[in-house]
Design a protein around this motif. Sequence first.
Motif, short mmCIF file in Angstrom:
data_model
loop_
_atom_site.label_atom_id
_atom_site.label_comp_id
_atom_site.label_asym_id
_atom_site.label_seq_id
_atom_site.Cartn_x
_atom_site.Cartn_y
_atom_site.Cartn_z
N LEU A 91 -9.53 15.79 19.54
CA LEU A 91 -8.86 15.59 20.75
C LEU A 91 -8.39 14.80 21.34
O LEU A 91 -7.22 14.17 22.14
CB LEU A 91 -8.46 17.28 21.24
CG LEU A 91 -6.57 17.45 22.18
CD1 LEU A 91 -6.08 16.97 20.82
CD2 LEU A 91 -6.43 19.11 22.53
N SER A 92 -9.01 14.62 22.86
CA SER A 92 -9.25 13.29 23.65
C SER A 92 -9.62 12.03 23.02
O SER A 92 -9.50 11.10 23.50
CB SER A 92 -10.34 13.75 25.10
OG SER A 92 -11.54 13.98 24.53
N SER A 93 -10.17 12.07 21.77
CA SER A 93 -10.37 10.14 21.22
C SER A 93 -9.28 10.07 19.93
O SER A 93 -8.96 8.65 20.60
CB SER A 93 -11.63 11.08 19.97
OG SER A 93 -12.94 11.27 20.66
N LEU A 94 -9.07 11.02 19.41
CA LEU A 94 -7.63 10.88 18.46
C LEU A 94 -6.03 10.86 20.05
O LEU A 94 -5.21 11.03 21.09
CB LEU A 94 -6.57 11.75 18.68
CG LEU A 94 -7.73 12.08 16.74
CD1 LEU A 94 -8.16 13.07 15.74
CD2 LEU A 94 -8.12 11.10 16.29
N HIS A 95 -5.12 9.64 20.15
CA HIS A 95 -3.83 9.22 20.71
C HIS A 95 -2.89 10.12 20.36
O HIS A 95 -2.47 10.45 19.18
CB HIS A 95 -3.35 7.54 20.40
CG HIS A 95 -2.57 7.07 21.65
ND1 HIS A 95 -1.54 7.72 21.95
CD2 HIS A 95 -2.62 5.97 22.77
CE1 HIS A 95 -0.99 7.16 22.52
NE2 HIS A 95 -1.44 6.21 23.62
N PRO A 96 -2.54 11.21 21.53
CA PRO A 96 -1.20 11.94 21.11
C PRO A 96 -0.45 11.57 20.67
O PRO A 96 0.89 12.24 20.70
CB PRO A 96 -1.76 12.49 22.63
CG PRO A 96 -1.50 11.92 24.29
CD PRO A 96 -2.45 10.52 22.68
N THR A 154 0.73 9.38 15.21
CA THR A 154 0.43 10.10 14.16
C THR A 154 -1.10 9.86 13.56
O THR A 154 -1.60 9.01 14.14
CB THR A 154 1.85 10.37 12.80
OG1 THR A 154 1.39 9.00 11.89
CG2 THR A 154 2.71 10.02 12.48
N VAL A 155 -1.54 10.97 12.75
CA VAL A 155 -3.06 10.81 12.51
C VAL A 155 -3.11 9.90 11.67
O VAL A 155 -3.65 9.20 11.59
CB VAL A 155 -3.73 11.81 11.99
CG1 VAL A 155 -4.69 12.12 11.55
CG2 VAL A 155 -4.01 12.86 12.85
N TYR A 194 0.48 14.75 13.94
CA TYR A 194 0.23 14.16 15.29
C TYR A 194 -0.85 15.17 15.65
O TYR A 194 -0.85 15.84 14.45
CB TYR A 194 1.46 14.48 16.27
CG TYR A 194 2.25 13.88 16.21
CD1 TYR A 194 2.24 12.15 16.86
CD2 TYR A 194 3.33 14.01 15.94
CE1 TYR A 194 3.52 11.47 16.66
CE2 TYR A 194 5.11 13.05 15.66
CZ TYR A 194 4.82 11.78 16.00
OH TYR A 194 5.43 10.41 15.88
N PRO A 195 -1.74 14.95 16.45
CA PRO A 195 -3.40 15.41 16.31
C PRO A 195 -2.87 16.95 16.94
O PRO A 195 -3.74 17.64 16.43
CB PRO A 195 -3.69 14.32 17.96
CG PRO A 195 -3.06 13.23 17.48
CD PRO A 195 -1.87 13.49 17.36
N ALA A 204 -12.68 10.38 8.63
CA ALA A 204 -12.25 10.08 7.97
C ALA A 204 -11.78 8.76 9.00
O ALA A 204 -12.08 7.73 7.74
CB ALA A 204 -10.51 10.43 7.53
N MET A 205 -11.62 8.48 9.67
CA MET A 205 -11.29 6.98 10.08
C MET A 205 -12.75 6.66 10.65
O MET A 205 -12.72 5.64 10.45
CB MET A 205 -10.17 7.46 11.92
CG MET A 205 -10.21 5.90 13.00
SD MET A 205 -9.61 6.48 14.24
CE MET A 205 -8.14 7.28 13.76
N ALA A 206 -13.62 7.37 10.81
CA ALA A 206 -15.17 6.81 10.99
C ALA A 206 -15.36 6.08 9.85
O ALA A 206 -16.00 4.89 9.70
CB ALA A 206 -15.87 7.72 11.79
N LEU A 207 -15.31 6.58 8.46
CA LEU A 207 -15.69 6.00 7.63
C LEU A 207 -14.04 4.95 6.84
O LEU A 207 -14.79 4.81 5.84
CB LEU A 207 -15.74 7.07 6.23
CG LEU A 207 -17.00 8.34 7.01
CD1 LEU A 207 -17.36 9.20 5.93
CD2 LEU A 207 -18.44 7.03 7.42
N ALA A 208 -13.85 4.66 7.25
CA ALA A 208 -12.20 4.77 6.48
C ALA A 208 -12.91 2.78 6.28
O ALA A 208 -12.33 2.19 4.96
CB ALA A 208 -11.09 4.24 6.86
#
Length: 341
Positions: free
Chosen positions: A109-114, A117-118, A160-161, A175-179
Motif C-alpha cells: 500500500l505504501s509502495s503503490l502511488h495512491p 491506477t494500478v 486505484y490501490p 506483476a509490476m516487478a516481473l513486467a
Amino acid sequence: MAAATNTPHTAAPLLRVRGLGVTFTTPRGPVRAVDSLGFTVEAGRTLGIVGESGSGKSVTSLAVMGLHRGAAEVTGSVALAGRELTGLPERELAAIRGRRMAMIFQDPLSSLHPYYTVGEQVAEHVRVHFKSGRAAARKRAVDMLGEVGIPEPARRAGEYPHQFSGGMRQRAMIAMALACEPDLLIADEPTTALDVTVQAQILELIARLQQERGLGVVMITHDLGVVARVAHEVLVMYGGRAAEQAQVDDLFADPAHPYTRGLLDSLPRLDTPDDQPLPSIPGSPPSLLAPAPGCAYAPRCPRAAELCTGVRPEPEAYGDAPGRTVACHFAGARTVEEAAR
C-alpha cells in the motif's frame, strides 16, 4: 506447493555478493548495519535470508538494489550475471534496476502511488524500461495482472490501490516487478500482514513464476516456515553478519549455530501443552553503534565461553555439505561442556 528440492546446483551464480558492508552515519556515531557479508544466488533457485528484526536483512536487499546511495556508505562487491554493480553511475544502475533485477517491498500500500491506477503504474514501469507506447504498455500491464491471478484484469487495471485487498495489492506488486522479465527477484517479507490463506497463495505464485521464468529469488523473512517451504539455501543473519549458511534440508536437520537452533526451538509446536509458554531466545539483539569485540551473539548464547567474548568468529566450512559455513567457535555443540569434549 511442493517443497524446494535440495539437489546440488553447479551453474555460475546469477548474483554474487562479497564483503558487503553498509554503514549509516548517525548523531550517535556510525552504525555498521551489514558487515562483511557474502552469498550467491543461482538462476532458478531461492535463497532465504532469515533473522530477527534489526539483523540486517532488508538493509542487505536495498544494498543489492543500489538504493542506499546518499544515505549510507556501501562497500564490497555486488555482481549480477558477472557485472559489478557497486560504483556504477546512477543512470546505468537505474537501467538495470527494474529490468534485470526487481524487488517486492514489504508494504504494497505504501509502495503503490495512491493517485494513479494500478494499471497506469505497471504500464509506466514497462514504458520506462522498454520504451513502449502507451497502448502496448497498457496491454502488457493487463496481461501481467492476469498472469498473477487478478480477476478481470482489464477492469481492475483501472482501479486505484485502495480498491484492492492486501493480497491483490501484493499480486499487483509482483506483476509490476516481473513486467520487464528480470533475472533476479528480491522479495522483502512479501507475506507480512496477510492472512494464512493469502500467504500461501502469494508464495505459490512466486514459486510458479520462478519455475516458469527461471528466476533467481532472494526471500527475506523472519518466518522459518516460509523458508522451509520455498528456499533451497538459507542465510541466517545476526547483528549484520552471517551466522550460518546451508542448504535448507541441512539447516533444519542439523542447525550448527546456537542462534539458528534458538530460532528453530522458538517455533510453535502442535504438541506443546496449552499452559506452557512458547520458548524464546533470552536477551535482546546487539547494538550496532558499539559492537562488542567478540561474537555478537555471546551475551545471549547458552554455550558462550571466554573465547567468544574476546574473539569474533569468522564463517568457516562446516560438515561435508558444499557451501555450508558457520560463524561459531563451537559449531554444532549444544552446551559449553559438549564443546569442551
